[in-house]
Motif scaffolding. Structure first.
Motif, mmCIF file in Angstrom:
data_model
loop_
_atom_site.group_PDB
_atom_site.id
_atom_site.type_symbol
_atom_site.label_atom_id
_atom_site.label_comp_id
_atom_site.label_asym_id
_atom_site.label_seq_id
_atom_site.Cartn_x
_atom_site.Cartn_y
_atom_site.Cartn_z
ATOM 1 N N LEU A 163 0.832 -1.205 0.000
ATOM 2 C CA LEU A 163 0.000 0.000 0.000
ATOM 3 C C LEU A 163 0.869 1.259 0.000
ATOM 4 C CD1 LEU A 163 -2.883 -0.980 2.467
ATOM 5 C CD2 LEU A 163 -3.077 -0.550 0.008
ATOM 6 N N VAL A 164 1.917 1.265 0.823
ATOM 7 C CA VAL A 164 2.832 2.409 0.849
ATOM 8 C C VAL A 164 3.530 2.555 -0.500
ATOM 9 C CG1 VAL A 164 4.922 3.348 1.903
ATOM 10 C CG2 VAL A 164 3.187 2.280 3.338
ATOM 11 N N SER A 165 3.946 1.436 -1.078
ATOM 12 C CA SER A 165 4.621 1.473 -2.384
ATOM 13 C C SER A 165 3.691 1.980 -3.469
ATOM 14 C CB SER A 165 5.130 0.070 -2.742
ATOM 15 O OG SER A 165 6.032 -0.413 -1.770
ATOM 16 N N LEU A 166 2.435 1.534 -3.444
ATOM 17 C CA LEU A 166 1.470 1.978 -4.444
ATOM 18 C C LEU A 166 1.181 3.471 -4.305
ATOM 19 C CD1 LEU A 166 -0.505 1.315 -6.735
ATOM 20 C CD2 LEU A 166 -2.210 0.710 -4.992
ATOM 21 N N ALA A 167 1.015 3.935 -3.059
ATOM 22 C CA ALA A 167 0.777 5.366 -2.836
ATOM 23 C C ALA A 167 1.962 6.190 -3.310
ATOM 24 C CB ALA A 167 0.507 5.625 -1.355
ATOM 25 N N THR A 168 3.177 5.686 -3.067
ATOM 26 C CA THR A 168 4.389 6.380 -3.516
ATOM 27 C C THR A 168 4.430 6.465 -5.043
ATOM 28 O OG1 THR A 168 5.591 5.566 -1.574
ATOM 29 C CG2 THR A 168 6.903 6.366 -3.434
ATOM 30 N N ALA A 169 4.130 5.344 -5.701
ATOM 31 C CA ALA A 169 4.172 5.300 -7.166
ATOM 32 C C ALA A 169 3.104 6.189 -7.789
ATOM 33 C CB ALA A 169 4.001 3.861 -7.639
ATOM 34 N N LEU A 170 1.875 6.128 -7.266
ATOM 35 C CA LEU A 170 0.793 6.951 -7.807
ATOM 36 C C LEU A 170 1.118 8.440 -7.657
ATOM 37 C CD1 LEU A 170 -2.386 5.041 -6.577
ATOM 38 C CD2 LEU A 170 -1.717 5.429 -8.955
ATOM 39 N N THR A 171 1.699 8.808 -6.520
ATOM 40 C CA THR A 171 2.058 10.205 -6.300
ATOM 41 C C THR A 171 3.135 10.648 -7.284
ATOM 42 O OG1 THR A 171 1.504 10.011 -3.961
ATOM 43 C CG2 THR A 171 2.901 11.867 -4.614
ATOM 44 N N PHE A 172 4.136 9.798 -7.482
ATOM 45 C CA PHE A 172 5.208 10.157 -8.411
ATOM 46 C C PHE A 172 4.668 10.329 -9.828
ATOM 47 C CE2 PHE A 172 8.743 9.319 -11.285
ATOM 48 C CZ PHE A 172 9.725 10.129 -10.754
ATOM 49 N N VAL A 173 3.876 9.377 -10.298
ATOM 50 C CA VAL A 173 3.300 9.481 -11.637
ATOM 51 C C VAL A 173 2.347 10.669 -11.711
ATOM 52 C CG1 VAL A 173 1.897 8.287 -13.377
ATOM 53 C CG2 VAL A 173 3.577 7.012 -12.040
ATOM 54 N N TRP A 198 4.330 2.671 -15.448
ATOM 55 C CA TRP A 198 5.158 3.402 -14.492
ATOM 56 C C TRP A 198 4.658 3.246 -13.070
ATOM 57 C CZ3 TRP A 198 9.783 4.252 -15.776
ATOM 58 C CH2 TRP A 198 10.132 4.595 -17.081
ATOM 59 N N VAL A 199 3.349 3.149 -12.880
ATOM 60 C CA VAL A 199 2.837 2.883 -11.535
ATOM 61 C C VAL A 199 3.319 1.526 -11.050
ATOM 62 C CG1 VAL A 199 0.739 2.390 -10.212
ATOM 63 C CG2 VAL A 199 0.820 4.388 -11.704
ATOM 64 N N PHE A 200 3.246 0.529 -11.922
ATOM 65 C CA PHE A 200 3.728 -0.803 -11.543
ATOM 66 C C PHE A 200 5.230 -0.777 -11.287
ATOM 67 C CE2 PHE A 200 5.721 -4.816 -12.813
ATOM 68 C CZ PHE A 200 5.075 -5.695 -11.948
ATOM 69 N N PHE A 201 5.989 -0.083 -12.131
ATOM 70 C CA PHE A 201 7.447 -0.044 -12.000
ATOM 71 C C PHE A 201 7.864 0.581 -10.677
ATOM 72 C CE2 PHE A 201 11.457 2.261 -12.454
ATOM 73 C CZ PHE A 201 12.306 1.248 -12.892
ATOM 74 N N PHE A 202 7.301 1.753 -10.352
ATOM 75 C CA PHE A 202 7.715 2.436 -9.121
ATOM 76 C C PHE A 202 7.157 1.746 -7.879
ATOM 77 C CE2 PHE A 202 8.484 5.972 -12.116
ATOM 78 C CZ PHE A 202 9.794 6.230 -11.771
ATOM 79 N N THR A 203 6.022 1.071 -8.002
ATOM 80 C CA THR A 203 5.538 0.274 -6.874
ATOM 81 C C THR A 203 6.514 -0.856 -6.577
ATOM 82 O OG1 THR A 203 3.214 0.757 -7.388
ATOM 83 C CG2 THR A 203 3.650 -1.179 -6.033
ATOM 84 N N ALA A 204 6.938 -1.555 -7.630
ATOM 85 C CA ALA A 204 7.895 -2.648 -7.451
ATOM 86 C C ALA A 204 9.230 -2.146 -6.940
ATOM 87 C CB ALA A 204 8.075 -3.398 -8.769
ATOM 88 N N ALA A 205 9.699 -1.013 -7.469
ATOM 89 C CA ALA A 205 10.992 -0.464 -7.050
ATOM 90 C C ALA A 205 10.970 -0.075 -5.576
ATOM 91 C CB ALA A 205 11.350 0.744 -7.914
ATOM 92 N N THR A 206 9.900 0.586 -5.139
ATOM 93 C CA THR A 206 9.795 0.975 -3.732
ATOM 94 C C THR A 206 9.707 -0.248 -2.835
ATOM 95 O OG1 THR A 206 8.602 2.977 -4.409
ATOM 96 C CG2 THR A 206 8.496 2.370 -2.084
ATOM 97 N N TYR A 207 8.891 -1.219 -3.232
ATOM 98 C CA TYR A 207 8.702 -2.438 -2.444
ATOM 99 C C TYR A 207 10.008 -3.216 -2.295
ATOM 100 C CZ TYR A 207 6.928 -7.116 -1.282
ATOM 101 O OH TYR A 207 6.710 -8.341 -0.695
ATOM 102 N N ILE A 208 10.762 -3.322 -3.379
ATOM 103 C CA ILE A 208 12.019 -4.090 -3.340
ATOM 104 C C ILE A 208 13.101 -3.330 -2.598
ATOM 105 C CG2 ILE A 208 13.866 -5.047 -4.768
ATOM 106 C CD1 ILE A 208 11.720 -5.644 -6.900
ATOM 107 N N ASN A 209 13.263 -2.042 -2.904
ATOM 108 C CA ASN A 209 14.345 -1.274 -2.286
ATOM 109 C C ASN A 209 14.171 -1.098 -0.787
ATOM 110 O OD1 ASN A 209 15.717 -0.941 -4.674
ATOM 111 N ND2 ASN A 209 14.913 1.081 -5.101
#
Length: 470
Positions: A163-173, A198-209
């Motif tokens: 959820l945090v990763s998705l919120a981060t990605a949606l905000t960035f996009v 890009w939402v999927f990419f940044f969600t995955a990047a935040t979740y993994i990192n």
């Protein structure tokens, strides 16, 4: 008696090492203290800035929007074109010098307080703590066999992470696509392909990192850890352990004077190690893994308070201070970086304040260099693009400078351009062949001026092409 000569194996023994060491999971314990409160306040401000700015409106558009398809970059009341992109490079250079200045003065405080990798890692650690318990409970849970309790706790943790990763990605996009429409598209399953990617990419990047890699990013992927030692000097403020005061280490009961037991102030509780997000022992000296998060300072001060010892066994200090020497705050390198930083900030402000509120782009017709009209005039066709960078509609007048015989033919209507909008129209320039005097390539300058403010002006240079007269 045996005639054999005794043999002795003198082959040197070679020790082998595994070049790949499996990552040991770091489980940190909770703590409290002054520096943690400072970091939490800073993180709260940065989160409000990151997650809140994207929802702000400026008129009929988002306050901050990088509109790549339209090649327009809106930052509140200012609109920038691709030709203003050099300002971004200017800003990045300022940030780099700012980082150099801060590093020389106070070490890696950027890493410990404001780096996104560190900030999001702390958020993910918080999710671990509220779902799986404190440090000892999490260690036991790691070694316990899978059960309904373990599965439920792990599922809750990963759900918060996602959820945090998705919120981060949606905000960035959302800084590139209006966030309000993006949210509606997501819940109605109508999100465009690139936005979805890009939402999927940044969600995955935040979740993994932040969830899995964590300190590995700081240690192995971030170049800052490698060149920080070049920036440090003996007067740089860094998180340090006072070995002269703390050694020799040893446990003892509360209230006992260390001198009575022949020990230093360090009771060897290793709490400073247990709170470290990179898993180092600060008592071994400065290491590239240290991100100056000051968790060890707060934790050690907590222990010192319980032992009735003075705080500061681990503290922000300098190498000179630890050696009993005076610390020099004003030194040549720090002064140089500070001066360069102030000069560049001043130049940046001057450059931004002097950017015209209108831009003009002239393109010649690429299909034909010139043509002859029915009246015998030589004519060139141009495409005029007037971009109003202001926040209100404006009327402009267009003029041309160059050869005296050139005449400008404009549409019989006012050149009105809306706020943050572009007007594109064809433009004809003609000349009598008798006035060319053999010229075939004539430089011309077009100028556009706002009718209500002569200071709002822009110009663009082009060429008038004519046939060679024999």
């Amino acid at each position: 008696m045996s005639s054999k000569i005794p043999l002795e194996d003198v082959t040197p023994k070679v020790e082998t090492y595994d070049l790949y060491a499996k990552r040991e999971k770091i489980q940190t314990r909770s703590y409290k203290g002054l520096f943690k409160n400072i970091r939490l306040a800073g993180v709260a401000f940065l989160f409000m800035l990151y997650f809140g700015t994207v929802w702000l409106r400026w008129g009929d558009r988002p306050a901050v929007l990088w509109d790549l398809p339209a090649r327009q970059f809106h930052i509140f009341g200012a609109t920038f074109q691709p030709e203003d992109f050099f300002l971004l490079s200017f800003l990045l250079i300022i940030c780099a010098f700012g980082l150099f200045f801060i590093t020389v003065f106070a070490g890696r405080v950027w890493c410990g307080y404001t780096c996104p990798q560190t900030v999001w890692t702390w958020v993910f650690m918080w999710a671990e703590r509220i779902t799986e318990g404190e440090r000892n409970a999490r260690i036991k849970l790691d070694h316990a066999p899978m059960s309904l309790n373990k599965f439920a706790r792990r599922a809750a943790k990963h759900s918060i992470w996602l959820l945090v990763s998705l919120a981060t990605a949606l905000t960035f996009v959302g800084y590139f696509t209006p966030i309000r429409g993006l949210i509606v598209e997501m819940f109605t399953w109508q999100m465009a392909g690139w936005s979805l990617f890009w939402v999927f990419f940044f969600t995955a990047a935040t979740y993994i990192n932040a969830g899995w890699l964590r300190e590995q990013v700081c240690i192995h992927m971030c170049p800052y850890a490698r060149f920080q030692s070049v920036m440090f000097d003996a007067d740089t403020l860094i998180v340090s352990y006072d070995a002269a005061r703390g050694e020799p280490r040893g446990s003892r009961k509360k209230g006992i004077d260390p001198a009575e037991v022949g020990k230093g102030d360090c009771i060897n509780c290793e709490i400073c190690v247990q709170v470290c997000p990179t898993g180092i022992d600060i008592r071994n000296g400065l290491q590239i893994e240290c991100i100056s998060c000051t968790a060890c300072i707060d934790a050690c001060d907590e222990v010192m308070e319980k032992m009735d010892y003075p705080p500061g066994l681990i503290r922000y200090t300098t190498e000179h201070s630890l050696e009993g020497k005076p610390t020099k705050v004003f030194r040549p390198r720090l002064f140089g970086y500070g001066t360069a930083l102030l000069v560049m900030i001043g130049l940046f402000i001057i450059t931004v304040s002097n950017i015209s509120q209108v831009s003009l782009d002239i393109e010649r017709d690429r299909n034909v260099l010139f043509r002859e009209t029915s009246s015998g005039q030589i004519e060139n066709v141009y495409i005029v693009k007037i971009f109003n960078k202001g926040t209100t509609e404006r009327s402009y007048r267009l003029s041309m400078q160059g050869h005296e015989g050139l005449t400008l033919h404009l549409p019989d209507r006012p050149l009105l351009v809306g706020p943050s909008s572009k007007l594109q129209l064809p433009l004809n320039v003609q000349i009598d062949p008798a006035e060319l005097d053999g010229a075939t390539n004539i430089p011309v300058i077009f100028e556009v001026v706002a009718t209500d403010d002569d200071s709002v002006v822009a110009s663009s240079e082009s060429r008038f092409m004519a046939p060679k007269v024999r």
